[in-house]
Scaffold this motif. Structure first.
Motif, PDB file in Angstrom:
ATOM      1  N   PHE A 250       8.815   7.703 -11.665  1.00 34.56           N
ATOM      2  CA  PHE A 250       7.638   8.563 -11.522  1.00 34.56           C
ATOM      3  C   PHE A 250       7.383   8.868 -10.061  1.00 34.56           C
ATOM      4  CE2 PHE A 250       3.260   8.545 -10.091  1.00 34.56           C
ATOM      5  CZ  PHE A 250       2.830   9.767 -10.596  1.00 34.56           C
ATOM      6  N   LEU A 251       7.425   7.835  -9.230  1.00 36.01           N
ATOM      7  CA  LEU A 251       7.134   7.998  -7.805  1.00 36.01           C
ATOM      8  C   LEU A 251       8.121   8.950  -7.135  1.00 36.01           C
ATOM      9  CD1 LEU A 251       5.090   6.965  -5.813  1.00 36.01           C
ATOM     10  CD2 LEU A 251       6.573   5.030  -5.344  1.00 36.01           C
ATOM     11  N   ILE A 252       9.392   8.794  -7.430  1.00 37.70           N
ATOM     12  CA  ILE A 252      10.407   9.669  -6.826  1.00 37.70           C
ATOM     13  C   ILE A 252      10.255  11.097  -7.336  1.00 37.70           C
ATOM     14  CG2 ILE A 252      12.888  10.136  -6.717  1.00 37.70           C
ATOM     15  CD1 ILE A 252      13.268   7.057  -6.617  1.00 37.70           C
ATOM     16  N   LEU A 253      10.050  11.259  -8.623  1.00 42.15           N
ATOM     17  CA  LEU A 253       9.892  12.597  -9.200  1.00 42.15           C
ATOM     18  C   LEU A 253       8.622  13.273  -8.693  1.00 42.15           C
ATOM     19  CD1 LEU A 253      10.888  14.709 -11.314  1.00 42.15           C
ATOM     20  CD2 LEU A 253       9.393  13.558 -12.946  1.00 42.15           C
TER      21      LEU A 253
ATOM     22  N   VAL B  44      10.544   4.632  -1.012  1.00 40.72           N
ATOM     23  CA  VAL B  44      10.579   3.835  -2.244  1.00 40.72           C
ATOM     24  C   VAL B  44      11.512   2.638  -2.079  1.00 40.72           C
ATOM     25  CG1 VAL B  44      11.288   3.863  -4.674  1.00 40.72           C
ATOM     26  CG2 VAL B  44       9.854   5.687  -3.778  1.00 40.72           C
ATOM     27  N   VAL B  45      12.657   2.824  -1.434  1.00 39.01           N
ATOM     28  CA  VAL B  45      13.590   1.715  -1.215  1.00 39.01           C
ATOM     29  C   VAL B  45      12.941   0.638  -0.337  1.00 39.01           C
ATOM     30  CG1 VAL B  45      15.767   1.082  -0.078  1.00 39.01           C
ATOM     31  CG2 VAL B  45      15.697   3.021  -1.643  1.00 39.01           C
ATOM     32  N   ILE B  46      12.204   1.061   0.684  1.00 38.73           N
ATOM     33  CA  ILE B  46      11.482   0.100   1.534  1.00 38.73           C
ATOM     34  C   ILE B  46      10.506  -0.718   0.688  1.00 38.73           C
ATOM     35  CG2 ILE B  46       9.732  -0.099   3.357  1.00 38.73           C
ATOM     36  CD1 ILE B  46      11.134   2.338   4.711  1.00 38.73           C
ATOM     37  N   VAL B  47       9.764  -0.035  -0.159  1.00 37.19           N
ATOM     38  CA  VAL B  47       8.778  -0.732  -1.003  1.00 37.19           C
ATOM     39  C   VAL B  47       9.473  -1.673  -1.983  1.00 37.19           C
ATOM     40  CG1 VAL B  47       6.975  -0.413  -2.742  1.00 37.19           C
ATOM     41  CG2 VAL B  47       7.083   1.104  -0.771  1.00 37.19           C
ATOM     42  N   MET B  48      10.528  -1.194  -2.625  1.00 39.68           N
ATOM     43  CA  MET B  48      11.242  -2.037  -3.589  1.00 39.68           C
ATOM     44  C   MET B  48      11.828  -3.276  -2.917  1.00 39.68           C
ATOM     45  SD  MET B  48      13.085   0.781  -6.022  1.00 39.68           S
ATOM     46  CE  MET B  48      13.473  -0.264  -7.406  1.00 39.68           C
ATOM     47  N   ALA B  49      12.257  -3.140  -1.673  1.00 42.41           N
ATOM     48  CA  ALA B  49      12.798  -4.291  -0.943  1.00 42.41           C
ATOM     49  C   ALA B  49      11.705  -5.304  -0.615  1.00 42.41           C
ATOM     50  CB  ALA B  49      13.481  -3.815   0.341  1.00 42.41           C
ATOM     51  N   CYS B  50      10.481  -4.842  -0.454  1.00 49.51           N
ATOM     52  CA  CYS B  50       9.363  -5.725  -0.111  1.00 49.51           C
ATOM     53  C   CYS B  50       8.724  -6.388  -1.329  1.00 49.51           C
ATOM     54  CB  CYS B  50       8.288  -4.936   0.636  1.00 49.51           C
ATOM     55  SG  CYS B  50       8.817  -4.360   2.255  1.00 49.51           S
TER      56      CYS B  50
END
Length: 165
Positions: free
Chosen positions: A105-108, A142-148
Motif C-alpha cells: 500500500f505504502l509503495i503504491l 520503505v526499505v529504510i523503515v523495514m530495516a528499522c
C-alpha cells in the motif's frame, strides 16, 4: 490522559525534526522534490497514533518542499495533504496488524498514486517525468523503515510501549 497527549506531541515534534533532516537528502530526478523525509514519518506509525503520524508526514513533505525552493508552488499543499492521508492510512493498517499489506500500500500510494493528480493538473508528461524518481525515493524510504522495524519492535517490547488508538 494529558501526559499521553504531551508525550505524543513531543515525540511528533522530535520525529518531525528528523524528517527535516531527511528533507536535505534528495533523490535525483528531473522534476520532483523527492527526498528521504518520508522514512521518519513512516517510522512514526510505530510510536504515534494515526493523526500525529499523519501530521509528521505533512511536516516532512513541507520541509522537503521548502528545502527544494517550492518548485511546485501551492501544489505542495496538495502533496502535503496526500502525505497526511497516506501516513494516516498506513498507521491504521499497522494498528490493525496488516503486517504485509501495509508495505505494498505504502509503495503504491506514495510512489505511484500520489503524483496522479498532476497528470490532470499539469500534464501527462509531468506525471510520467516525476514517477521514476518518486518511485525510487519511496522504495528507499520503505526499505529504510523495514530495516528499522525489527529493532523498533524489540525496543518497544523491552519498554512495554503501547500506542493508543
Amino acid at each position: 490522559m494529558k501526559q499521553d497527549k504531551l508525550r505524543y506531541l513531543l515525540l511528533a515534534a522530535l520525529i518531525s525534526a528528523i524528517c527535516v533532516i531527511g528533507s536535505f537528502i534528495k533523490v535525483p530526478g528531473f522534476i520532483t522534490t523527492a527526498a528521504l523525509d518520508s522514512a521518519p514519518a513512516f517510522l512514526s506509525v510505530f510510536f504515534l497514533p494515526p493523526l500525529y503520524a499523519g501530521a509528521v508526514g505533512t511536516i516532512g513533505h513541507l520541509a522537503t518542499a521548502l528545502t527544494s525552493g517550492m518548485p511546485l508552488g501551492p501544489f505542495h499543499l496538495l502533496i502535503a495533504v496526500e502525505m497526511f492521508v497516506i501516513v494516516f492510512i498506513f498507521a491504521k493498517l499497522h494498528q490493525h496488524n496488516f503486517k504485509w499489506t501495509k508495505w505494498p500500500f505504502l509503495i503504491l500510494a506514495n510512489g505511484i498514486l500520489s503524483p496522479l493528480p498532476f497528470y490532470f493538473l499539469i500534464s501527462p508528461a509531468f506525471y510520467l517525468g516525476a514517477l521514476p524518481s518518486l518511485f525510487v525515493a519511496t522504495v528507499i524510504n520503505v526499505v529504510i523503515v523495514m530495516a528499522c522495524v525489527p529493532v523498533i519492535s524489540r525496543v518497544k517490547k523491552m519498554m512495554k510501549w503501547e500506542t493508543s488508538k
